[in-house]
Design an enzyme around this catalytic site. Structure first.
Site, PDB file in Angstrom:
ATOM      1  N   LYS A 179       1.053  -1.096   0.005  1.00 56.24           N
ATOM      2  CA  LYS A 179       0.023   0.052   0.000  1.00 56.24           C
ATOM      3  C   LYS A 179       0.959   1.264   0.259  1.00 56.24           C
ATOM      4  CE  LYS A 179      -1.726   2.678   2.990  1.00 56.24           C
ATOM      5  NZ  LYS A 179      -1.725   4.013   2.182  1.00 56.24           N
ATOM      6  N   GLU A 257      10.117   2.485  10.089  1.00 61.20           N
ATOM      7  CA  GLU A 257      11.228   3.414   9.919  1.00 61.20           C
ATOM      8  C   GLU A 257      10.565   4.426  10.009  1.00 61.20           C
ATOM      9  OE1 GLU A 257      12.724   5.954   8.703  1.00 61.20           O
ATOM     10  OE2 GLU A 257      13.222   5.464   7.053  1.00 61.20           O
ATOM     11  N   CYS A 291      13.440  11.473   5.415  1.00 63.24           N
ATOM     12  CA  CYS A 291      13.637  10.967   6.714  1.00 63.24           C
ATOM     13  C   CYS A 291      14.893  11.467   7.479  1.00 63.24           C
ATOM     14  CB  CYS A 291      13.357   9.642   7.028  1.00 63.24           C
ATOM     15  SG  CYS A 291      14.353   8.489   5.985  1.00 63.24           S
ATOM     16  N   GLU A 392       9.940  16.409  14.024  1.00 62.74           N
ATOM     17  CA  GLU A 392      10.355  16.344  12.802  1.00 62.74           C
ATOM     18  C   GLU A 392       9.664  17.272  12.008  1.00 62.74           C
ATOM     19  OE1 GLU A 392      11.400  12.610   9.834  1.00 62.74           O
ATOM     20  OE2 GLU A 392       9.630  12.557  10.916  1.00 62.74           O
TER      21      GLU A 392
END
Length: 498
Positions: A179, A257, A291, A392
């Site tokens: 997905k 992750e 990331c 983040e």
């Protein structure tokens, strides 16, 4: 690019199909907010169909027990197909994500390299023999596929991230349901069309690889499904926590992750030209939507004035634009909603006392007004207590913090709930290795930023995730370990007298 409609873009049990309820979603080009395509929008019902197809294909056994070379051959052929369609895939990736065409081409090449790495015999492991201390016994440890794997990928590197998961999952003998992000599915659809051709030629069961599209409800359905044995997810921390909770009821294997808040440490003896240049790349590649972005610059106090002045000057010169056009150095953010999130964090930073050195707003060029652009931003006078330093941002925002001593900067770098990646800039090799050893990060670069190879593991410490992708450990995520003991000449032991 004219709007295209592809409602039959779910791959379930070997066939391309529409969503069960007929729903579709418009895919938007972040450069100008134009609609690129209409694609199927799956539901939990479609996810269930895909999982059951994958379960039937796995339990049938022919793929799981096929010779390793046969499964590897599918990866090699798919890698060849990626290179054959390199320009088409790069175009789709740029239209879908907004990144530059050169970045998209590099992504296709990196995805190809990952497929070839896991197809190579050196990436596999037939297991080992264990010494038993008995001449009449043989003990072996072998590795077997986990089963049905749900592969959920993010919007920033759609093609590359699915290949990081798909290659080890398939070569290990698993079946999969993938997905992609609902925002950027185009290259994943194209990849699965190429992959399915190779699976059919290899005689794989029809449900070996399945693809569903859609948002969080579809991902949740996969994470919760009792017939899914493993969930591999790359994305945000909040969603990763939800995946872990959903997987807990059936005690699935989970590989996560979840991003990072990555320190880029520059000591006084660093090569300053290189350090400034890489600080820009670390923070502003793909408009910071990476990331491992080096969004925290930890700078020795003696360098502050000259380094930040040059950094800000060059940040203001970065050319925003259409990723398809020559001269564009970085593109837009992925969506209007994501840009608004980044702008809120930026406004909060200024309210908390950060000093704006570059950027800080949307571009003024008329040709950029329709897209989701934000100027590369440098924030000075930051500290570890600021929200923009701890959360983040996932956008083109670089914070600057100062340090005086080695112990101090190690503590600053580790003062975060994340632990994905970071860098150390120094001409003192001993210091570089010493600091790298003390950083609680999954990847540390010394005098560099961002390179990786498929042979080396990728993943993080702390809340940056669990497990690893790439390298031998990336394959192990998709395998179960089994111990087989065989007594060659069995004999009664008479533990019980009766």
């Amino acid at each position: 690019m004219p709007l295209t409609s592809d409602p039959a873009c779910l791959l379930i049990d070997g066939g391309w199909t529409t969503a069960e309820d007929g729903r579709q979603r418009a895919i938007v080009n972040p450069f100008d907010a134009s609609a690129l395509a209409l694609v199927a929008e799956a539901s939990a019902v479609d996810a269930d169909r895909a999982v059951r197809a994958a379960r039937a294909a796995f339990d049938e056994g022919s793929w799981a027990h096929a010779p390793a070379a046969r499964r590897a051959g599918v990866l090699t052929a798919t890698a060849d197909a990626l290179q054959e369609h390199r320009e088409e895939l790069a175009l789709l990736e740029t239209l879908d994500t907004g990144k530059t065409l050169s970045e998209s081409r590099a992504d296709v090449d990196d995805a190809t390299a990952v497929l070839r790495y896991y197809a190579a015999p050196s990436a596999s492991d037939a297991g080992r023999t264990v010494e038993t201390g008995r001449p009449d016994a043989i003990s072996r440890v072998v590795y077997e596929p986990v089963g049905v794997c749900a592969l959920i990928t993010p919007w920033n590197y759609p093609l590359l991230q699915i290949c990081w998961k798909l290659a080890p999952a398939l070569v290990a003998g698993n079946t999969v349901v993938a997905k992609p992000s609902e925002l950027t599915p185009m290259t994943t659809i194209r990849l699965f069309r190429l992959l399915q051709e190779q699976l059919e030629q290899a005689g794989a069961p029809s449900g070996t690889a399945n693809l569903v599209l859609g948002g969080g409800a579809v991902g949740a359905a996969l994470a919760e499904h009792p017939e899914v044995d493993l969930v591999s997810f790359t994305g945000g921390l909040a969603t990763g926590r939800s995946v872990m909770r959903a997987a807990a009821d059936t005690v699935k294997k989970v590989a996560l992750e979840l991003g990072g808040k990555n320190p880029n440490i520059v000591f006084a003896d660093a090569d300053l030209d290189a350090a400034v240049d890489f600080a820009l790349t670390a923070a502003f590649l793909h408009s910071g939507q990476v990331c491992s972005a080096g969004s925290r610059l930890l700078l020795h106090r003696s360098l502050h004035a000259d380094f930040t002045a040059e950094l800000a000057r060059r940040a203001d010169l970065i050319r925003l634009g259409n990723g398809l056009e020559k001269g564009t150095e970085t593109g837009p953010l992925v969506s209007a909603e994501h840009r608004e999130k980044v702008e809120r964090l930026l406004a909060g930073a200024l309210a908390e006392g950060a000093v704006l050195r570059a950027g800080g707003g949307r571009p003024t060029e008329p040709e950029l007004q329709a897209g989701f652009f934000l100027r590369p931003t440098v924030l000075d006078s930051c500290h570890a207590g600021m929200t923009v330093v701890r959360e983040e941002v996932f956008g083109p925002v670089l914070t600057v913090e100062l340090f005086d001593e080695e112990d101090e900067v190690v503590a600053l770098a580790n003062d975060t709930p994340y632990g994905l990646a970071g860098a150390v800039w120094t001409q003192d090799a001993g210091r570089g290795e010493r600091v790298a050893a003390r950083l609680r990060l999954g990847t540390v670069w010394i005098n560099d930023y961002h390179p990786y190879v498929p042979q080396a593991e990728w993943g993080g410490f702390k809340q940056s995730g669990t497990g690893r992708e790439l390298g031998p450990s990336g394959l192990r995520e998709y395998q179960e370990t089994k111990h087989i003991w065989r007594t060659v000449i069995p004999a009664a032991q008479h533990w019980f007298a009766g």
